[in-house]
Design an enzyme around this catalytic site. Structure first.
Site, PDB file in Angstrom:
ATOM      1  N   LYS A  38       0.857  -1.195   0.000  1.00 44.02           N
ATOM      2  CA  LYS A  38       0.000   0.000   0.000  1.00 44.02           C
ATOM      3  C   LYS A  38       0.888   1.238   0.000  1.00 44.02           C
ATOM      4  O   LYS A  38       1.890   1.281   0.718  1.00 44.02           O
ATOM      5  CB  LYS A  38      -0.897  -0.016   1.246  1.00 44.02           C
TER       6      LYS A  38
ATOM      7  N   SER B  63      -9.641   1.964   3.084  1.00 45.06           N
ATOM      8  CA  SER B  63      -8.795   2.767   2.216  1.00 45.06           C
ATOM      9  C   SER B  63      -7.780   1.928   1.444  1.00 45.06           C
ATOM     10  O   SER B  63      -7.187   2.423   0.493  1.00 45.06           O
ATOM     11  CB  SER B  63      -8.029   3.797   3.054  1.00 45.06           C
TER      12      SER B  63
ATOM     13  N   SER C 280      -9.868  -0.513   7.310  1.00 45.07           N
ATOM     14  CA  SER C 280      -9.326  -0.292   5.965  1.00 45.07           C
ATOM     15  C   SER C 280      -8.675  -1.509   5.328  1.00 45.07           C
ATOM     16  O   SER C 280      -8.321  -1.459   4.150  1.00 45.07           O
ATOM     17  CB  SER C 280      -8.326   0.862   5.980  1.00 45.07           C
TER      18      SER C 280
END
Lengths: 482, 485
Positions: free
Chosen positions: B79, B154, B178
């Site tokens: 990420k 997210s 997330s």
């Protein structure tokens, strides 16, 4: 200053701790160095980094708390103080807010020979910010400014006093004593000129008899003991004048302008920051066990007040002498070392407080940079005691020693400064002086004692100061009184 | 079957037995990316050359006859809020569009040391704030199951990349759900470990007391393998726990007999999609049939989790994001004449709407005069929420809930209504507040869209979570379902 007003001062002192590495990372704390060479991602506050507390900092802070007679907190934590400034990499400073490491202490100062106790509100740990380097002469005239983050993350203790200080002089004495304590426990260099000791003051005045405090101002940017006292004196006068004219003191932060000798407004209370303190979630709370505190306590050295008491008791020094010498750890360490080779503390004290301090101040150097070794200092005093040189000659020898670091005996020999104590040699000179100065002899016989001094002076002059003054006096009197 | 489809443990066997090389695996994955990335848009940055060099390194090692670890030579996506030395780390924000960190996050370093082949950095909601990956300042990522829908957020990029087989596994971060919510939307396994079990060093902070890094994988076994590498104390992270990390693959036991599962009634009230509820109820029945004891119970402070989160997380974020000021790195507005306007213009331009919204919320909550009423009160309620779980775990081994009340929603459906968007994390947020572990595993499809089942464990209870999740997986086929791209 009007006698109708009372001055209330509290000091906030920041001292940089002399750990090898920074408070939350491994970067060096060394002063100086090319800009941004003592930095790492952590002290630069780069995205993603986390602080890890340096244990040595906690130890030094505990030591400071103990030396200031504080209670050490069993549970303490770090908070974030949020504000924007270009030299603050994270735009918050990690500090301690409601649970500082140490609280409720005191230190004693001596004012006009009397002991006075100043309360210590708290001692807390925090990280230092970086430094802005302006390209132009001032921030306003600079097209750009650069940031040096070498100082960022250097550990600080902030020591906050109670508003117990009642004059600018007391403020200076407090700061001097605090500096001495920090140096004795060896946690800080306390170099005001390098910024490792910094002082802010809260100051207000009130009519004598009024219970509540007057409106205070905060003074910043006082970079020496002298500046502190001068700035406070100026501010006292300024506030009293405002009150006398029926005005109101505005609560604000003011800066000391050393060149102009005045304080200037920096920001008003309305512009004051809301720091939005909250516990730093990146650091776990600090739980300090008693055992550790006791261990640190056992390593505390002799502190200035203890040493002063020892000087009075053990060496029979007057309080004043003991106070002056112990005010600096380095100076009193020097004093102690001299006494290993010399056993008249009072005579030594006179020389240390007199010639030595005068020359150090004159050359603007610290005792640690002094070329006169304790052995040589002791030897000089021994030469006086033995009558080899006079006290007056000794001052000349001292000057030479101070400049070159030579042994006093060598200086005395090289320059032929040995005192003349041979009575017959002096007697011939005395006779000569009497013969050459009939008017003075006449004056002396007519009761003008001052004439004797002139005649002694003539003999000394003829021997370039080397004649033993006691013998000169004795022989002159013998001849003149017969 | 194409190599990119396979799991870590399958590929490891192939590598060890020299049936394939890491280079072949890596190339296979890049071929897949070339096929589908235009549609999915999971990547912010691809690191092809670095990946192939790393793959060769591992292949050389194998050729020399050296032992390789289970992650060696296997592609991973990180990420883009975890720092990678020398490689852009943008947080999908204009603010960091040009930021190249001079250091690696601890997890990145651990993976590199384990021989992992990093193939790129994945898209996210800006600074990890959001539940749909629509808040990326670059482009939205699409759900591989339905390109009209969001992948969740997210960590939407990390979840979508695994679901679309553009990588074998990935890392995400979970502050309020997330990892789990996008895992649920994308039909993959996602684990948020116990707070402090995986080092946060190098994870660009959103809300420090809630953030946690965790894995996305194609099955539970892979999640256990990844955790074996990334978990453990880190001297660079004061909040990382000092804990002897067990071998999680030993927890992969197909047996839940006697396991007590609590079903909190507060997670099954209004707002939950009926077919989501149905699939969760099927899962409960499945567990019962396998010998687990399922029981309805209560976590009474659940209703406060969302408001508490939306005070604490923005408060911490407002402080954590203060460093993005244009002074040292990242975006700077060059038009300003003085430092204050430079700050203001930089931050107005550099941050997107959601980030600014949260900074304002947090700044307000921490302001003098409001601190006690909001921040301090929220901290107290957080303790109550944690105590709910403490009490529950005196009786139950795990707690079972839906991961999200709904399946993936359509783009724009909730982006105009922040409150509605925030509700999509309602089942996951309390877990972050309590600092405990939670895993989302696929439990079926509703109208062609994946539904996630969340299992919550006690602090450092990852072993039990793996065992329960593994047993479910071994006795169902839901994790094998693939989107048709």
């Amino acid at each position: 200053m009007s006698a109708d007003y009372e001055v209330i001062i509290g000091l906030e002192v920041h001292a940089e701790l002399k750990t090898d590495s920074k408070i939350f990372c491994c970067s060096s704390t060394e002063f100086g160095g090319d800009p941004n060479t003592h930095v790492c991602p952590v002290c630069l506050g780069l995205p993603g980094v986390l602080p890890v507390l340096n244990k040595k900092v906690v130890e030094f802070a505990i030591k400071t708390g103990l030396a200031l007679n504080c209670k050490i907190a069993e549970f303490s934590k770090f908070d974030r103080k949020n504000y924007y400034y270009p030299d603050l990499p994270k735009n918050y400073q990690i500090s301690q807010y409601d649970l500082p490491i140490a609280e409720h202490g005191y230190l004693d100062i001596t004012v006009n020979g009397e002991q006075k106790r100043i309360g210590i509100t708290r001692v807390h740990m925090e990280e230092d910010a970086g430094k802005l380097v302006h390209e132009g002469a001032t921030i306003a005239s600079s097209k750009y400014s650069r940031v040096d983050y070498n100082r960022t993350g250097v550990p600080l203790v902030e020591i906050v006093s109670e508003p117990d200080i009642r004059s600018p002089e007391e403020a200076r004495l407090y700061l001097e004593k605090l500096k001495a304590i920090l140096q004795y426990i060896d946690v800080s260099d306390c170099k005001m000129e390098e910024g490792s000791l910094r002082c802010d003051a809260n100051i207000s005045v009130r009519p004598v008899g009024q219970k509540e405090f007057g409106t205070k101002t905060e003074l910043k940017n006082m970079n020496s003991f002298r500046a502190l006292q001068r700035a406070l004196e100026y501010e006292v006068q300024r506030q009293i004048e405002i009150l006398e004219e029926g005005g109101r003191v505005v609560q604000e932060t003011r800066t000391w302008d050393e060149n102009k000798g005045i304080t200037l407004s920096m920001r008003s209370k309305e512009q004051a920051h809301d720091y939005r303190y909250f516990p730093d979630p990146d650091l776990v709370p600090l739980v300090i066990d008693e055992e550790w505190v006791n261990k640190i306590k056992s390593t505390l050295p002799e502190l200035p007040d203890q040493r002063k008491a020892r000087y009075v008791e053990q060496y029979g020094l007057p309080e004043y002498d003991a106070e002056v010498i112990t005010a600096s750890k380095a100076l009193s360490d020097y004093f102690d070392r001299c006494l290993k080779y010399y056993d008249n503390p009072k005579a030594l004290s006179n020389w240390v407080m007199g010639e030595l301090l005068k020359h150090l101040n004159g050359a603007n150097i610290d005792i640690t940079e002094c070329k006169i070794s304790p052995e040589n200092m002791a030897e000089l005093l021994t030469l006086i005691d033995k009558g080899t040189i006079s006290g007056k000659i000794a001052k000349t020898v001292f000057e030479e020693m101070f400049a070159t670091g030579e042994k006093p005996e060598k200086i005395v020999q090289d320059k032929g400064l040995v005192q003349i104590s041979d009575e017959s040699a002096i007697a011939a000179l005395v006779d000569e002086v009497i013969a050459n100065n009939p008017q003075s002899v006449e004056d002396y016989k007519n009761g003008k004692d001052r004439a004797l001094g002139f005649l002694v002076g003539q003999v000394m002059k003829a021997t370039k100061g080397k004649a033993n003054p006691e013998i000169v006096n004795k022989l002159l009197k013998e001849r003149l009184n017969n | 079957m194409a190599l990119y489809r396979k799991t870590i443990h399958e590929l490891h066997q192939l590598l060890k037995s020299k049936q394939v090389s890491s280079e072949e695996i890596t190339k296979s994955v890049f071929e897949r990316i070339d096929q589908v990335e235009d549609k999915v848009k999971a990547f912010v940055t691809q690191t092809r050359e670095i990946a192939l060099a790393k793959a060769k390194e591992v292949d050389d090692k194998i050729a020399r006859g050296e032992e390789i670890g289970p992650l060696a030579g296997i592609p991973v996506v990180i990420k883009d809020n975890m720092c990678t030395r020398g490689i852009l780390t943008t947080c999908s924000s204009k603010m960091l569009h040009n930021f190249v960190p001079p250091y690696d996050a601890t997890v990145v370093k651990k993976l590199a040391d384990a021989g992992a082949v990093m193939i790129g950095k994945s898209n996210l909601d800006e600074f990890a704030m959001g539940s749909s990956t629509e808040n990326s300042r670059f482009f939205p990522t699409r759900n591989p199951w339905d390109l009209e829908r969001v992948p969740g957020g997210s960590s939407g990029g990390s979840a979508a990349a695994v679901a679309a087989d553009e990588t074998v596994y990935s890392l995400g971060s979970d502050t309020g759900g997330s990892i789990r919510q996008p895992a649920s939307f994308c039909g993959v396994v996602g684990l948020k470990p116990t707070y402090g079990l995986v080092s946060r060093y190098g994870l660009v902070a959103f809300a420090s007391s809630l953030d946690q890094i965790g894995p996305f994988s194609k099955d539970v076994t892979d999640a256990a393998i990844i955790m074996n590498t990334i978990a453990g104390h880190d001297p660079c992270d004061s909040t990382s726990v000092n804990y002897n990390v067990p071998d999680y693959t030993k927890s992969l036991v197909n047996d839940v007999r006697g396991i007590k599962i609590g079903i909190p009634k507060e997670y099954f009230v209004e707002g939950i999609q009926p077919d989501v509820r149905e699939l969760i109820e099927d899962a409960i029945k499945k567990f019962e049939s396998l010998g687990a004891v399922c029981e309805e119970m209560s976590l009474p402070h659940t209703e406060y989790a969302l408001p508490v989160y939306y005070i604490l997380a923005p408060a911490e974020a407002s402080s954590n994001l203060a460093r993005y000021d244009g002074v040292g790195y990242g975006y700077r507005d060059e038009s300003a004449d003085d430092i204050v306007s430079m700050y203001m213009k930089t931050r107005s331009e550099g941050f997107g709407a959601e980030v600014k919204r949260r900074i304002m919320l947090g700044t307000y909550a921490l302001s003098s005069g409001y601190y006690d009423a909001y921040y301090l009160k929220a901290l107290k309620v957080r303790t109550l929420i944690k105590q709910d779980f403490d009490r529950a775990f005196e009786k139950y081994d795990v707690i079972l809930t839906p991961t999200s009340p709904s399946t993936a929603f359509k783009f724009g459906e909730k982006s105009d209504n922040p409150m509605e968007m925030y509700l999509s994390d309602i089942c996951t947020i309390a877990v972050n507040l309590a600092g405990i572990p939670g895993i989302s595993i696929p439990c079926g499809l509703s109208q062609g869209l994946p539904v996630g089942l969340q299992l919550i464990g006690k602090p450092l209870g990852e072993e039990t979570l793996f065992r329960v999740a593994y047993t479910y997986e071994q006795n169902t086929d839901h994790h094998k379902a693939k989107p048709s791209l």
